[in-house]
Design a protein around this motif. Structure first.
Motif, PDB file in Angstrom:
ATOM      1  N   ARG A  40       1.237  -1.490   0.421  1.00 30.57           N
ATOM      2  CA  ARG A  40      -0.373   0.129   0.070  1.00 30.57           C
ATOM      3  C   ARG A  40       1.198   1.296   0.074  1.00 30.57           C
ATOM      4  NH1 ARG A  40      -4.847  -0.755   4.946  1.00 30.57           N
ATOM      5  NH2 ARG A  40      -5.047   2.105   3.785  1.00 30.57           N
ATOM      6  N   ASN A  41       0.467   2.011  -0.760  1.00 32.81           N
ATOM      7  CA  ASN A  41       1.886   3.323  -0.887  1.00 32.81           C
ATOM      8  C   ASN A  41       0.828   4.533  -0.427  1.00 32.81           C
ATOM      9  OD1 ASN A  41       3.426   2.496  -2.421  1.00 32.81           O
ATOM     10  ND2 ASN A  41       2.739   2.304  -4.036  1.00 32.81           N
ATOM     11  N   ASP A  42      -0.561   4.140   0.484  1.00 33.61           N
ATOM     12  CA  ASP A  42      -1.847   5.447   0.398  1.00 33.61           C
ATOM     13  C   ASP A  42      -1.599   5.829   2.113  1.00 33.61           C
ATOM     14  OD1 ASP A  42      -2.273   3.147   1.116  1.00 33.61           O
ATOM     15  OD2 ASP A  42      -4.448   3.723   1.531  1.00 33.61           O
ATOM     16  N   LEU A  43      -1.061   4.996   2.389  1.00 32.49           N
ATOM     17  CA  LEU A  43      -0.653   5.575   4.390  1.00 32.49           C
ATOM     18  C   LEU A  43       0.435   6.182   4.218  1.00 32.49           C
ATOM     19  CD1 LEU A  43      -1.550   1.571   5.914  1.00 32.49           C
ATOM     20  CD2 LEU A  43      -2.821   3.741   5.522  1.00 32.49           C
ATOM     21  N   LYS A  44       0.326   7.607   4.004  1.00 28.82           N
ATOM     22  CA  LYS A  44       1.652   7.957   4.624  1.00 28.82           C
ATOM     23  C   LYS A  44       1.965   8.917   6.318  1.00 28.82           C
ATOM     24  CE  LYS A  44       1.893   8.921   0.240  1.00 28.82           C
ATOM     25  NZ  LYS A  44       2.288   8.256  -0.291  1.00 28.82           N
ATOM     26  N   ASP A  45       3.330   8.731   6.616  1.00 26.65           N
ATOM     27  CA  ASP A  45       3.563   9.472   7.593  1.00 26.65           C
ATOM     28  C   ASP A  45       3.208  11.024   7.907  1.00 26.65           C
ATOM     29  OD1 ASP A  45       3.840   6.715   9.078  1.00 26.65           O
ATOM     30  OD2 ASP A  45       6.289   7.143   8.180  1.00 26.65           O
ATOM     31  N   PHE A  46       2.982  11.965   9.181  1.00 27.19           N
ATOM     32  CA  PHE A  46       3.214  13.340   9.285  1.00 27.19           C
ATOM     33  C   PHE A  46       4.918  13.454   9.053  1.00 27.19           C
ATOM     34  CE2 PHE A  46      -0.084  11.873  12.706  1.00 27.19           C
ATOM     35  CZ  PHE A  46      -0.912  12.514  12.416  1.00 27.19           C
ATOM     36  N   SER A  47       4.938  14.838   7.919  1.00 25.04           N
ATOM     37  CA  SER A  47       5.778  15.166   8.328  1.00 25.04           C
ATOM     38  C   SER A  47       6.748  15.764   8.934  1.00 25.04           C
ATOM     39  CB  SER A  47       6.225  16.070   6.968  1.00 25.04           C
ATOM     40  OG  SER A  47       5.443  17.160   7.368  1.00 25.04           O
ATOM     41  N   PRO A  48       7.654  16.095   8.847  1.00 24.85           N
ATOM     42  CA  PRO A  48       8.494  16.611  10.720  1.00 24.85           C
ATOM     43  C   PRO A  48       8.087  17.883  10.196  1.00 24.85           C
ATOM     44  CG  PRO A  48       9.796  15.770   9.216  1.00 24.85           C
ATOM     45  CD  PRO A  48       8.900  15.973   7.782  1.00 24.85           C
ATOM     46  N   LYS A  49       7.404  19.039   9.362  1.00 24.69           N
ATOM     47  CA  LYS A  49       7.155  20.221   9.147  1.00 24.69           C
ATOM     48  C   LYS A  49       5.551  19.858  10.191  1.00 24.69           C
ATOM     49  CE  LYS A  49       5.538  23.951   6.782  1.00 24.69           C
ATOM     50  NZ  LYS A  49       5.206  24.530   5.435  1.00 24.69           N
ATOM     51  N   LEU A  50       4.532  18.962  10.060  1.00 28.05           N
ATOM     52  CA  LEU A  50       3.099  18.828  10.015  1.00 28.05           C
ATOM     53  C   LEU A  50       3.817  18.426  11.203  1.00 28.05           C
ATOM     54  CD1 LEU A  50       0.566  19.299   9.114  1.00 28.05           C
ATOM     55  CD2 LEU A  50       0.456  17.294   8.979  1.00 28.05           C
ATOM     56  N   LYS A  51       4.599  17.812  12.256  1.00 30.91           N
ATOM     57  CA  LYS A  51       4.589  17.035  13.613  1.00 30.91           C
ATOM     58  C   LYS A  51       4.892  18.257  13.986  1.00 30.91           C
ATOM     59  CE  LYS A  51       6.794  12.341  13.037  1.00 30.91           C
ATOM     60  NZ  LYS A  51       7.647  11.414  12.639  1.00 30.91           N
ATOM     61  N   LYS A  52       5.840  19.313  13.851  1.00 35.21           N
ATOM     62  CA  LYS A  52       6.173  20.504  14.724  1.00 35.21           C
ATOM     63  C   LYS A  52       4.520  21.416  14.375  1.00 35.21           C
ATOM     64  CE  LYS A  52      10.761  21.146  13.268  1.00 35.21           C
ATOM     65  NZ  LYS A  52      12.027  21.401  12.481  1.00 35.21           N
TER      66      LYS A  52
END
Length: 171
Positions: free
Chosen positions: A56-68
């Motif tokens: 599956r390629n549809d499950l993304k992680d939070f980007s470093p910017k979004l985590k901040k």
């Protein structure tokens, strides 16, 4: 395979492939399931079949910017207990609705959790995690004889019942 056997297999494979020790096998197993390498048969039971890998390629992680942004939005405090790095806890950015339950990688679906609470959450829905924490708090309050807290927590748990939320979780 039951989770202990999967943990052993993942640890061995990771060491063989990378030469490193696997840091968090439970999270890694969940990640392998989310990516499509494992099939979930039941709670804690997974199947590995090399002929039926469905990546599956549809499950993304939070980007470093979004985590901040999420950490800042939550004032760098755990949304469950209010602790921060000042108290020496490790904070993590977690999904409110888990990725493999359809959760999206958006600001609104992120929350700051103390690593212990994030581990406890696993793939529970937010209300399930809340109910489990309230049940645990109630047991501790009863042991300590905190009558005011006991009454408060019992009232909260009655609200779950009143609205028929997470009735599969009992104390």
């Amino acid at each position: 395979m039951h989770t202990p056997e999967v943990v052993d297999w993942v640890n061995k494979e990771w060491l063989k492939r990378t030469g490193k020790i696997f840091r968090d096998p439970d999270r890694g197993i969940r990640s392998l399931y989310q990516k499509g390498y494992l099939k979930k048969i039941d709670k804690g039971i997974y199947r590995y079949d090399p002929n039926s890998i469905n990546l599956r390629n549809d499950l993304k992680d939070f980007s470093p910017k979004l985590k901040k942004q999420i950490l800042k939005l939550d004032n760098y405090k755990c949304m469950v207990c209010g602790m921060s790095i000042k108290e020496g806890v490790e904070l993590q950015v977690a999904y409110i609705k888990a990725k493999d339950l359809g959760g999206t990688t958006l600001l609104e679906n992120g929350q700051t959790l103390y690593s212990k609470h994030n581990f406890l959450k696993k793939n529970y829905k937010q209300t399930e995690l809340g109910k489990k924490i309230f049940i645990r708090m109630l047991k501790n309050a009863k042991k300590a004889g905190h009558n005011k807290l006991i009454a408060f927590l019992e009232d909260i748990l009655k609200v779950y019942e009143k609205h028929n939320i997470d009735t599969h979780i009992s104390s």
